[in-house]
Structures are given as structure tokens and as C-alpha cells.
Design a protein around this motif. Structure first.
Motif, PDB file in Angstrom:
ATOM      1  N   HIS A 117      22.007  17.443  -2.325  1.00  0.00           N
ATOM      2  CA  HIS A 117      22.263  17.421  -3.774  1.00  0.00           C
ATOM      3  C   HIS A 117      21.209  16.643  -4.560  1.00  0.00           C
ATOM      4  CE1 HIS A 117      26.788  17.886  -2.548  1.00  0.00           C
ATOM      5  NE2 HIS A 117      26.076  18.988  -2.325  1.00  0.00           N
ATOM      6  N   GLY A 118      19.981  16.626  -4.041  1.00  0.00           N
ATOM      7  CA  GLY A 118      18.900  16.039  -4.810  1.00  0.00           C
ATOM      8  C   GLY A 118      18.623  16.872  -6.054  1.00  0.00           C
ATOM      9  N   ILE A 119      18.426  16.196  -7.179  1.00  0.00           N
ATOM     10  CA  ILE A 119      18.208  16.885  -8.456  1.00  0.00           C
ATOM     11  C   ILE A 119      16.712  16.972  -8.749  1.00  0.00           C
ATOM     12  CG2 ILE A 119      18.630  16.797 -10.937  1.00  0.00           C
ATOM     13  CD1 ILE A 119      21.214  15.280 -10.369  1.00  0.00           C
ATOM     14  N   PRO A 120      16.180  18.180  -8.921  1.00  0.00           N
ATOM     15  CA  PRO A 120      14.760  18.321  -9.244  1.00  0.00           C
ATOM     16  C   PRO A 120      14.360  17.490 -10.457  1.00  0.00           C
ATOM     17  CG  PRO A 120      15.704  20.450  -8.700  1.00  0.00           C
ATOM     18  CD  PRO A 120      16.852  19.483  -8.788  1.00  0.00           C
ATOM     19  N   GLN A 254      26.492   7.756  -2.648  1.00  0.00           N
ATOM     20  CA  GLN A 254      26.211   8.678  -3.741  1.00  0.00           C
ATOM     21  C   GLN A 254      25.571   7.946  -4.903  1.00  0.00           C
ATOM     22  OE1 GLN A 254      29.655  10.489  -5.817  1.00  0.00           O
ATOM     23  NE2 GLN A 254      28.654  12.457  -5.497  1.00  0.00           N
ATOM     24  N   ASP A 255      24.575   8.574  -5.492  1.00  0.00           N
ATOM     25  CA  ASP A 255      23.906   8.009  -6.658  1.00  0.00           C
ATOM     26  C   ASP A 255      24.924   7.855  -7.790  1.00  0.00           C
ATOM     27  OD1 ASP A 255      22.441   7.957  -9.236  1.00  0.00           O
ATOM     28  OD2 ASP A 255      20.669   8.283  -7.990  1.00  0.00           O
ATOM     29  N   THR A 261      23.520  12.983  -6.121  1.00  0.00           N
ATOM     30  CA  THR A 261      22.615  12.842  -4.984  1.00  0.00           C
ATOM     31  C   THR A 261      23.193  11.935  -3.904  1.00  0.00           C
ATOM     32  OG1 THR A 261      20.775  13.149  -6.526  1.00  0.00           O
ATOM     33  CG2 THR A 261      20.247  12.332  -4.325  1.00  0.00           C
ATOM     34  N   ILE A 262      23.147  12.415  -2.663  1.00  0.00           N
ATOM     35  CA  ILE A 262      23.659  11.683  -1.502  1.00  0.00           C
ATOM     36  C   ILE A 262      22.483  11.174  -0.677  1.00  0.00           C
ATOM     37  CG2 ILE A 262      25.108  11.814   0.554  1.00  0.00           C
ATOM     38  CD1 ILE A 262      26.679  12.249  -2.021  1.00  0.00           C
ATOM     39  N   TYR A 263      22.459   9.846  -0.434  1.00  0.00           N
ATOM     40  CA  TYR A 263      21.384   9.202   0.323  1.00  0.00           C
ATOM     41  C   TYR A 263      21.912   8.640   1.644  1.00  0.00           C
ATOM     42  CZ  TYR A 263      18.803   8.922  -4.144  1.00  0.00           C
ATOM     43  OH  TYR A 263      18.165   9.222  -5.329  1.00  0.00           O
TER      44      TYR A 263
END
Length: 289
Positions: A117-120, A254-255, A261-263
Motif C-alpha cells: 500500500h505504498g502511495i506513489p 501502518q503510516d 502504507t504498511i512498513y
């Protein structure tokens, strides 16, 4: 209401029930009597639906093929997003991610320690040595297809290369477990066995899912499981296999700012490959990869 043997079949084929799915349903009932979870009719795609998902999958695969030709160091993840968006729209599709529960972009781009789920972002520039997962879901004529690939940017460390390769190997092993009248748990079992054998961890809290008529459907496909457990696999089921594999611990966060975004908790690298597959009468069909 019970279907009569001479009534039209529930699948929409136009055939009489007795000549279409009557024997199939009897087999499902026999498994259910053994306390084995079986899919509802809603999870079993008709030939018409399968053909629609297949065409969406062809477009989805073409998007990832196009990205594979263009992705490189110095490119922003937003540039990848624009390329994908424009390609999908130009070919009559709709980017499923855009606006989905508020997601702001057309694809997901997850770099290095981003699990999913990284956001461009225009300011996120790919560097030599990065690994990135590009996740694309396409709607075409109302049908959905979902897949992701890993890309290695420039000279990537041997450790990162191995992580990406082992993750792909786990998906290839899982495909061999997709067979009619098998069990869903066998997919998670073979994936987790392979991942743990290589010293990595695989997320159990985020997994695959049914897809085709909607973005996310049942069943949930957990990538950590025991053999001969879980839902019965039957012809017509469509779902994703998409293990998220961490070089370090399974823990993630999660951000809080973007809510998506999940790290990895420990900052280690993460890799993912995703296929959409259909269960067939004699095995499986890859619909997009």
C-alpha cells in the motif's frame, strides 16, 4: 428455495440443473457433511464471468509488462503511477485503486521496507539498489483483475535478490496446490514452509482474497496455514495468491499520516508477488501476473 432438477441451473448457463451443476452440488454437500468448509455459489464464477475476468487480467498483465520496460533509477513512483493510469484508461479500463476507500492513486508502489500500500509520490525517486513492488488492479467492463510484481533497480544486493527470488518461488510452489477438491490451507502451508526454510517471515494478518466481480471478495487467503485445512477449492473459484515476505521479523506498522502504507517494524526489506488464479476442472489458470 430448492432448485428442481429440470429448472434452469443457478449458474446462468441456461442448461437444466440436472445436466449442469446438480452432481457438483451433491459433491459439495458430501464434503459439507464431513465438516469441511465449502464455498457458496456466489464464490463460483460462471463461464461468462470468468471470460470477463480473463480479459481484465490480460489488460492488467499488459500494464505490468509496460512498467517492466520503463522502470529505472531516477524515476519517481508518481511517474510509474501516471504511466499505469494512462495505459489502463487508454485501453478502456479503470484503475481500481483510485478512490478505493479514499486511496489517492491508481496503483501501489512499495519500496524496500514498505510491505504494501505504498502511495506513489513525485518526491520518491527510485535509487540504484532499490527493490519495489508495483501492485495493479484493473477494472474492465465491470470485472476486476489484480497482480503485483517485484522490480530490481540497478545493482541490487545479493541479499535483496535472494529475498525477491524466494518470494517468487513460494508463489510458484503455491500454484501447484491450486487444484479442484483440494484445500485452501495447502496454499498457505507450502508458502510458509518455503519462506521459513529460507530464514524469512511471511505476514499472516494481510493476505490474498477472492476477486473478479469485486475488488475484494471471500475467501481470505492466508499465507500461513496447515495442510488439509481451510475452504474446499472447487472449479470456478477465483482468488489472489500474494505472500508478503519480510527479510526480518513479521511485525509491521501502518503510516499514521496517510493511513495506508504498511512498513516492516524493524526496517528490514520486504517483497511480494501477486497472481490472480482460477480453479479449473483439472488444476488452475493464471488470469494475471
Amino acid at each position: 428455495m430448492k432448485i428442481g432438477r429440470n429448472d434452469p441451473c443457478w449458474c446462468g448457463s441456461g442448461k437444466k440443473y440436472k445436466a449442469c451443476h446438480a452432481a457438483f452440488d451433491e459433491k459439495l454437500e458430501a464434503y459439507k457433511a464431513k465438516r469441511i468448509p465449502v464455498p457458496s455459489h456466489k464464490l463460483i464464477k460462471t463461464p461468462e464471468q470468468l471470460e470477463g475476468i480473463r480479459k481484465a487480467g490480460e489488460l492488467n498483465t499488459a500494464v505490468l509488462d509496460m512498467i517492466a520496460e520503463k522502470i529505472k533509477a531516477g524515476m519517481s513512483t508518481e511517474e510509474i503511477n501516471r504511466l499505469a493510469h494512462d495505459y489502463i484508461v487508454a485501453h478502456g479500463g479503470i484503475p481500481a485503486c483510485l478512490g478505493y476507500q479514499g486511496f489517492p492513486k491508481s496503483i501501489c508502489t512499495s519500496v524496500n521496507d514498505v510491505i504494501c500500500h505504498g502511495i506513489p509520490d513525485e518526491n520518491e525517486i527510485l535509487q540504484d539498489g532499490d527493490i519495489i513492488n508495483v501492485d495493479v488492479t484493473t477494472i474492465l467492463n465491470g470485472y476486476y483483475a489484480d497482480a503485483s510484481r517485484m522490480f530490481l533497480i540497478g545493482e541490487v544486493s545479493e541479499e535483496a535478490q535472494k529475498l525477491v527470488a524466494v518470494t517468487k518461488e513460494s508463489v510458484d510452489l503455491a500454484l501447484k496446490e491450486v487444484k479442484p477438491w483440494g484445500r485452501l490451507g495447502n496454499i498457505g502451508a507450502v508458502i510458509s514452509e518455503h519462506i521459513h526454510k529460507n530464514g524469512y517471515t511471511v505476514l499472516r494478518d494481510i493476505g490474498g482474497h477472492g476477486v473478479g466481480n469485486d475488488f475484494h471478495e471471500d475467501p481470505y487467503v492466508c499465507h500461513v496455514a496447515k495442510r488439509d485445512t481451510g475452504m474446499l477449492l472447487v472449479p470456478g473459484m477465483v482468488f489472489t495468491i500474494e505472500p508478503m515476505v519480510n527479510e526480518g521479523e513479521e511485525d509491521f506498522y501502518q503510516d499514521e499520516e496517510n493511513g495506508w502504507t504498511i512498513y516492516t517494524e524493524d526496517g528490514s526489506l520486504s517483497a511480494q508477488w501477486e497472481y490472480t488464479v482460477a480453479v479449473t476442472e483439472d488444476g488452475f489458470e493464471i488470469l494475471t501476473h
